[in-house]
Design a protein around this motif. Structure first.
Motif, PDB file in Angstrom:
ATOM      1  N   ARG A  12       9.352  14.543  26.535  1.00  0.00           N
ATOM      2  CA  ARG A  12       8.221  14.890  27.400  1.00  0.00           C
ATOM      3  C   ARG A  12       8.045  13.786  28.421  1.00  0.00           C
ATOM      4  O   ARG A  12       8.301  12.615  28.130  1.00  0.00           O
ATOM      5  CB  ARG A  12       6.924  14.991  26.583  1.00  0.00           C
ATOM      6  CG  ARG A  12       6.968  16.111  25.606  1.00  0.00           C
ATOM      7  CD  ARG A  12       5.738  16.151  24.705  1.00  0.00           C
ATOM      8  NE  ARG A  12       5.907  17.286  23.807  1.00  0.00           N
ATOM      9  CZ  ARG A  12       5.608  18.541  24.130  1.00  0.00           C
ATOM     10  NH1 ARG A  12       5.046  18.800  25.312  1.00  0.00           N
ATOM     11  NH2 ARG A  12       5.839  19.522  23.311  1.00  0.00           N
ATOM     12  N   LYS A  13       7.618  14.180  29.606  1.00  0.00           N
ATOM     13  CA  LYS A  13       7.307  13.190  30.624  1.00  0.00           C
ATOM     14  C   LYS A  13       6.037  13.601  31.354  1.00  0.00           C
ATOM     15  O   LYS A  13       5.929  14.723  31.845  1.00  0.00           O
ATOM     16  CB  LYS A  13       8.462  13.077  31.633  1.00  0.00           C
ATOM     17  CG  LYS A  13       8.216  12.063  32.738  1.00  0.00           C
ATOM     18  CD  LYS A  13       8.265  10.638  32.211  1.00  0.00           C
ATOM     19  CE  LYS A  13       7.987   9.620  33.308  1.00  0.00           C
ATOM     20  NZ  LYS A  13       8.080   8.242  32.776  1.00  0.00           N
ATOM     21  N   VAL A  14       5.091  12.689  31.362  1.00  0.00           N
ATOM     22  CA  VAL A  14       3.846  12.912  32.094  1.00  0.00           C
ATOM     23  C   VAL A  14       3.719  11.786  33.108  1.00  0.00           C
ATOM     24  O   VAL A  14       3.767  10.610  32.751  1.00  0.00           O
ATOM     25  CB  VAL A  14       2.628  12.889  31.145  1.00  0.00           C
ATOM     26  CG1 VAL A  14       1.335  13.102  31.931  1.00  0.00           C
ATOM     27  CG2 VAL A  14       2.766  13.947  30.053  1.00  0.00           C
ATOM     28  N   PRO A  23       2.287  16.816  34.222  1.00  0.00           N
ATOM     29  CA  PRO A  23       3.355  16.998  33.244  1.00  0.00           C
ATOM     30  C   PRO A  23       4.637  17.438  33.956  1.00  0.00           C
ATOM     31  O   PRO A  23       4.621  18.419  34.689  1.00  0.00           O
ATOM     32  CB  PRO A  23       2.821  18.107  32.327  1.00  0.00           C
ATOM     33  CG  PRO A  23       1.798  18.829  33.124  1.00  0.00           C
ATOM     34  CD  PRO A  23       1.331  17.929  34.230  1.00  0.00           C
ATOM     35  N   ARG A  26       8.198  19.174  29.383  1.00  0.00           N
ATOM     36  CA  ARG A  26       7.324  19.590  28.282  1.00  0.00           C
ATOM     37  C   ARG A  26       8.103  19.911  27.026  1.00  0.00           C
ATOM     38  O   ARG A  26       7.999  21.000  26.480  1.00  0.00           O
ATOM     39  CB  ARG A  26       6.556  20.851  28.678  1.00  0.00           C
ATOM     40  CG  ARG A  26       5.787  20.758  29.976  1.00  0.00           C
ATOM     41  CD  ARG A  26       5.345  22.169  30.342  1.00  0.00           C
ATOM     42  NE  ARG A  26       4.708  22.209  31.636  1.00  0.00           N
ATOM     43  CZ  ARG A  26       3.399  22.397  31.807  1.00  0.00           C
ATOM     44  NH1 ARG A  26       2.602  22.557  30.797  1.00  0.00           N
ATOM     45  NH2 ARG A  26       2.905  22.427  33.025  1.00  0.00           N
ATOM     46  N   GLY A  27       8.928  18.973  26.581  1.00  0.00           N
ATOM     47  CA  GLY A  27       9.664  19.201  25.342  1.00  0.00           C
ATOM     48  C   GLY A  27      11.057  19.714  25.626  1.00  0.00           C
ATOM     49  O   GLY A  27      11.324  20.907  25.545  1.00  0.00           O
ATOM     50  N   GLY A 220       9.216  22.389  33.507  1.00  0.00           N
ATOM     51  CA  GLY A 220       9.513  21.300  32.583  1.00  0.00           C
ATOM     52  C   GLY A 220      10.118  21.703  31.256  1.00  0.00           C
ATOM     53  O   GLY A 220      10.136  20.896  30.319  1.00  0.00           O
ATOM     54  N   GLN A 221      10.606  22.936  31.177  1.00  0.00           N
ATOM     55  CA  GLN A 221      11.284  23.356  29.948  1.00  0.00           C
ATOM     56  C   GLN A 221      12.580  24.071  30.283  1.00  0.00           C
ATOM     57  O   GLN A 221      12.675  24.743  31.312  1.00  0.00           O
ATOM     58  CB  GLN A 221      10.399  24.313  29.145  1.00  0.00           C
ATOM     59  CG  GLN A 221       9.223  23.619  28.490  1.00  0.00           C
ATOM     60  CD  GLN A 221       8.424  24.573  27.630  1.00  0.00           C
ATOM     61  OE1 GLN A 221       8.066  25.655  28.089  1.00  0.00           O
ATOM     62  NE2 GLN A 221       8.163  24.170  26.399  1.00  0.00           N
TER      63      GLN A 221
END
Ligand code: ADP
Ligand code: MG
Length: 226
Positions: A12-14, A23, A26-27, A220-221
């Motif tokens: 994960r990267k925020v 974000p 997200r995984g 993000g996935q």
């Protein structure tokens, strides 16, 4: 199953911008094995560059693990990380990112300076890398004396001169006309045939076609693998 060269587990990267949290990943779970050629696709903002930066040890995940040859490198200090990056990873970017006041040869020598190679050895290897990319007659040219395609080939020579285990490219044809882009993609295809492991990000379906596997990112996935 081939052992993974690099593996992301639950990454994960925020990004934090003042009070705002953005974000970006997200995984994400991803394995890259030797000789793979993966294309990351997805719209602008879907997290492609963020994923490449984490894979290439230019940035750290907010959560999750990055394993290099089975070792969790997320806790390594900046110096160790930079060393691993310098030895194992080559990068190519959309804007070439060459140093403007250095010649092609000097640009390609740079990563070898960081590895501490003696000058004569540096020069020999940089010349060889540039010649392999068809730039033997452009060694003393500066970036602004070269076409976009030639600049990207210099950038490729710089990425390859250390013989990296992984070549990472972020939109490498995004700043080139389509004919020149195809030429550069042909070089990536040849490199992979010769055994080079490559992960590239692109939003151009034609560019993604040269890869062996396409991963589609959305918000993000990784949502699709083809
Ligand atoms: P892509 O390469 O697919 O266009 P990015 O990885 O650059 O996507 O961006 C993913 C998300 O993270 C976007 O919402 C973007 O605005 C945000 N982002 C990227 N880099 C930063 C940063 N340094 N600071 C804050 N937000 C960022
Ligand atoms: Mg990007």
């Amino acid at each position: 199953m081939t052992a993974a060269l690099v593996e992301l587990q639950g990454v994960r990267k925020v990004y934090r911008l003042g009070e705002v949290e953005v974000p970006a990943l997200r995984g994400v779970d991803l394995r890259v094995a030797g000789r793979d050629f993966l294309a990351l696709m997805g719209p602008s903002g879907s997290g492609k560059s963020t994923l490449l930066h984490i894979l290439g040890l230019l940035d750290r995940p907010t959560a999750g693990k990055v394993l290099w040859a089975g070792e969790d490198v997320t806790k390594l200090d900046g110096g160790r990380l930079a060393e691993l990056r310098g030895r194992r990873i080559g990068f190519v970017f959309q804007m070439f990112n060459l140093v403007p006041n250095l010649t092609a040869l000097e640009n390609v020598e740079l990563p070898l300076i960081f590895l501490g190679l003696p000058p004569r050895e540096r020069r020999r290897r940089a010349e060889e890398a540039l010649m392999r990319l068809g730039l033997g007659d452009r060694l003393r040219h500066r970036p602004n004396q070269l076409s976009g395609g030639q600049q990207q080939r210099v950038a490729l020579a710089r990425a390859l001169v250390t013989d990296p285990a992984l070549l990472i490219a972020d939109e490498p044809t995004g700043n080139l006309d389509s004919a020149t882009g195809r030429e550069i993609l042909g070089i990536f295809a040849d490199l992979n045939k010769q055994g080079r492991t490559i992960v590239l990000a692109t939003h151009d379906p034609e560019a993604a076609e040269v890869a062996k596997v396409r991963l589609r990112l959305r918000d993000g996935q990784i949502v699709e693998r083809t």
